[in-house]
Design a protein around this motif. Structure first.
Motif, PDB file in Angstrom:
ATOM      1  N   VAL A  76     -98.270   9.527 -11.745  1.00 36.35           N
ATOM      2  CA  VAL A  76     -97.609   9.392 -13.040  1.00 36.35           C
ATOM      3  C   VAL A  76     -98.307  10.294 -14.048  1.00 36.35           C
ATOM      4  O   VAL A  76     -99.538  10.285 -14.157  1.00 36.35           O
ATOM      5  CB  VAL A  76     -97.668   7.936 -13.552  1.00 36.35           C
ATOM      6  CG1 VAL A  76     -96.908   7.813 -14.859  1.00 36.35           C
ATOM      7  CG2 VAL A  76     -97.114   6.975 -12.520  1.00 36.35           C
ATOM      8  N   GLY A  77     -97.535  11.088 -14.776  1.00 35.42           N
ATOM      9  CA  GLY A  77     -98.102  11.891 -15.849  1.00 35.42           C
ATOM     10  C   GLY A  77     -98.487  10.988 -17.007  1.00 35.42           C
ATOM     11  O   GLY A  77     -97.658  10.224 -17.509  1.00 35.42           O
ATOM     12  N   ILE A  78     -99.742  11.028 -17.422  1.00 35.37           N
ATOM     13  CA  ILE A  78    -100.216  10.121 -18.470  1.00 35.37           C
ATOM     14  C   ILE A  78     -99.441  10.287 -19.781  1.00 35.37           C
ATOM     15  O   ILE A  78     -99.098   9.288 -20.425  1.00 35.37           O
ATOM     16  CB  ILE A  78    -101.735  10.293 -18.679  1.00 35.37           C
ATOM     17  CG1 ILE A  78    -102.468   9.678 -17.471  1.00 35.37           C
ATOM     18  CG2 ILE A  78    -102.205   9.643 -19.977  1.00 35.37           C
ATOM     19  CD1 ILE A  78    -103.967   9.747 -17.536  1.00 35.37           C
ATOM     20  N   PRO A  79     -99.101  11.516 -20.210  1.00 31.23           N
ATOM     21  CA  PRO A  79     -98.293  11.618 -21.436  1.00 31.23           C
ATOM     22  C   PRO A  79     -96.920  10.966 -21.300  1.00 31.23           C
ATOM     23  O   PRO A  79     -96.282  10.645 -22.295  1.00 31.23           O
ATOM     24  CB  PRO A  79     -98.156  13.135 -21.635  1.00 31.23           C
ATOM     25  CG  PRO A  79     -99.332  13.709 -20.931  1.00 31.23           C
ATOM     26  CD  PRO A  79     -99.534  12.832 -19.727  1.00 31.23           C
ATOM     27  N   GLY A  80     -96.455  10.758 -20.055  1.00 35.90           N
ATOM     28  CA  GLY A  80     -95.145  10.160 -19.844  1.00 35.90           C
ATOM     29  C   GLY A  80     -95.145   8.647 -19.850  1.00 35.90           C
ATOM     30  O   GLY A  80     -94.095   8.021 -19.687  1.00 35.90           O
ATOM     31  N   LEU A  81     -96.307   8.034 -20.034  1.00 39.97           N
ATOM     32  CA  LEU A  81     -96.390   6.573 -20.053  1.00 39.97           C
ATOM     33  C   LEU A  81     -95.971   6.059 -21.430  1.00 39.97           C
ATOM     34  O   LEU A  81     -96.792   5.653 -22.252  1.00 39.97           O
ATOM     35  CB  LEU A  81     -97.821   6.125 -19.723  1.00 39.97           C
ATOM     36  CG  LEU A  81     -98.319   6.462 -18.313  1.00 39.97           C
ATOM     37  CD1 LEU A  81     -99.804   6.138 -18.183  1.00 39.97           C
ATOM     38  CD2 LEU A  81     -97.526   5.683 -17.264  1.00 39.97           C
ATOM     39  N   ILE A  82     -94.674   6.076 -21.669  1.00 39.44           N
ATOM     40  CA  ILE A  82     -94.178   5.735 -23.004  1.00 39.44           C
ATOM     41  C   ILE A  82     -94.382   4.262 -23.339  1.00 39.44           C
ATOM     42  O   ILE A  82     -94.332   3.872 -24.507  1.00 39.44           O
ATOM     43  CB  ILE A  82     -92.684   6.090 -23.139  1.00 39.44           C
ATOM     44  CG1 ILE A  82     -91.866   5.345 -22.071  1.00 39.44           C
ATOM     45  CG2 ILE A  82     -92.479   7.588 -23.014  1.00 39.44           C
ATOM     46  CD1 ILE A  82     -90.371   5.565 -22.209  1.00 39.44           C
ATOM     47  N   PHE A  83     -94.614   3.424 -22.319  1.00 39.16           N
ATOM     48  CA  PHE A  83     -94.797   1.996 -22.570  1.00 39.16           C
ATOM     49  C   PHE A  83     -96.262   1.641 -22.790  1.00 39.16           C
ATOM     50  O   PHE A  83     -96.594   0.481 -23.039  1.00 39.16           O
ATOM     51  CB  PHE A  83     -94.250   1.172 -21.395  1.00 39.16           C
ATOM     52  CG  PHE A  83     -94.823   1.573 -20.059  1.00 39.16           C
ATOM     53  CD1 PHE A  83     -96.023   1.045 -19.612  1.00 39.16           C
ATOM     54  CD2 PHE A  83     -94.158   2.488 -19.261  1.00 39.16           C
ATOM     55  CE1 PHE A  83     -96.548   1.418 -18.399  1.00 39.16           C
ATOM     56  CE2 PHE A  83     -94.676   2.862 -18.033  1.00 39.16           C
ATOM     57  CZ  PHE A  83     -95.882   2.326 -17.598  1.00 39.16           C
ATOM     58  N   ALA A  84     -97.161   2.630 -22.676  1.00 38.60           N
ATOM     59  CA  ALA A  84     -98.590   2.368 -22.872  1.00 38.60           C
ATOM     60  C   ALA A  84     -99.182   3.468 -23.738  1.00 38.60           C
ATOM     61  O   ALA A  84     -99.054   4.643 -23.430  1.00 38.60           O
ATOM     62  CB  ALA A  84     -99.312   2.308 -21.527  1.00 38.60           C
ATOM     63  N   ARG A  85     -99.828   3.077 -24.812  1.00 40.80           N
ATOM     64  CA  ARG A  85    -100.447   4.031 -25.721  1.00 40.80           C
ATOM     65  C   ARG A  85    -101.845   3.544 -26.083  1.00 40.80           C
ATOM     66  O   ARG A  85    -102.067   2.353 -26.288  1.00 40.80           O
ATOM     67  CB  ARG A  85     -99.613   4.193 -26.998  1.00 40.80           C
ATOM     68  CG  ARG A  85     -98.338   5.007 -26.801  1.00 40.80           C
ATOM     69  CD  ARG A  85     -98.674   6.480 -26.614  1.00 40.80           C
ATOM     70  NE  ARG A  85     -97.473   7.302 -26.499  1.00 40.80           N
ATOM     71  CZ  ARG A  85     -96.888   7.626 -25.361  1.00 40.80           C
ATOM     72  NH1 ARG A  85     -97.390   7.160 -24.230  1.00 40.80           N
ATOM     73  NH2 ARG A  85     -95.819   8.391 -25.340  1.00 40.80           N
TER      74      ARG A  85
END
Length: 243
Positions: A76-85
């Motif tokens: 998983v691309g970390i910038p693509g983790l829209i549900f986790a910031r």
């Protein structure tokens, strides 16, 4: 003939809190490729790691439960983790592990757990070392300072000290194209072992500076994979052809 011996023992991983920023930074793989991580780092369900690729992108890689339909490594691309910031990597890892695993599992349609954070030290079982400090240089085979080739001794994963040929990639890893080729040769080497082809197959590597390690076979050197395929592809039967 010197062969690479892979330890069957489990990796000895120092227990990490996964909340400390310095621990997370120490565990990140820098300037690698995703296939390298999948081939030489992750092993058991629940193993995971963070890597920054040659192109500068951060990825989270997790081994899924083998009992599921797909299994294998999920990236998983970390910038693509829209549900986790989060403000830091440590905070993000903690949040994913304790708060967002169900969401991540649902997105990837896999049962995922984050049990063991693996760092660069685990590749030693594949004779992939972080530095060449443990190598005792005996003599140089090439005077080219941009791509040194030399014979040296090092202790391999089977605990034996052996002589080998060390070939540093041109530019010392500063050229992205050469660095990608370095990792491609490493990844390909694992699938090529045991095919009895007259080619030079890396038996290990040094990450900094990027250096491929070859068997010091004084009787038969062999050619590299690219030259072998160029001259002999049409002569291979279907079971030998490499796609």
């Amino acid at each position: 003939m010197m062969t690479l011996v892979e330890s069957k023992a489990e990796f000895e991983i120092t227990k990490r809190s996964m909340e400390d920023e310095s621990e997370i930074k120490d565990a990140v793989f820098y300037n690698v490729t995703v296939p390298f991580v999948e081939t030489f780092v992750l092993k058991n369900p629940g193993d995971f790691c963070i890597s920054r690729t040659i192109d500068g992108a951060f990825y989270l890689s997790i081994v899924a439960n083998k009992k599921d339909k797909k299994g294998g490594v999920r990236v998983v691309g970390i910038p693509g983790l829209i549900f986790a910031r989060a403000d830091t990597l440590a905070q993000l890892i903690y949040q994913l592990k304790h708060e967002n695993m169900d969401i991540l599992s649902g997105v990837l349609e896999e049962k995922l757990t984050m049990n063991r954070l693996l760092g660069p030290q685990v590749t030693a079982v594949h004779n992939i070392l972080q530095t060449g400090k443990a190598v005792k240089v005996q003599r140089k085979l090439s005077q080219d300072t941009t791509s040194p080739i030399y014979i040296g001794e090092m202790k391999f994963s089977d605990e034996k000290i052996k002589e080998a040929v060390f070939e540093e990639i041109p530019g010392g890893g500063q050229n992205p194209t050469e660095l990608k080729t370095f990792f491609e040769k490493l990844v390909n080497s694992k699938s090529l072992r045991g095919k009895n082809l007259p080619i030079r197959i890396p038996i290990g590597a040094i990450m900094n500076p990027p250096t491929l390690i070859y068997e010091n076979n004084k009787l038969e050197v062999g050619c590299n994979l690219e030259d072998f395929l160029f001259f002999h592809q049409n002569r291979l039967d279907l079971t030998q052809r490499i796609k």
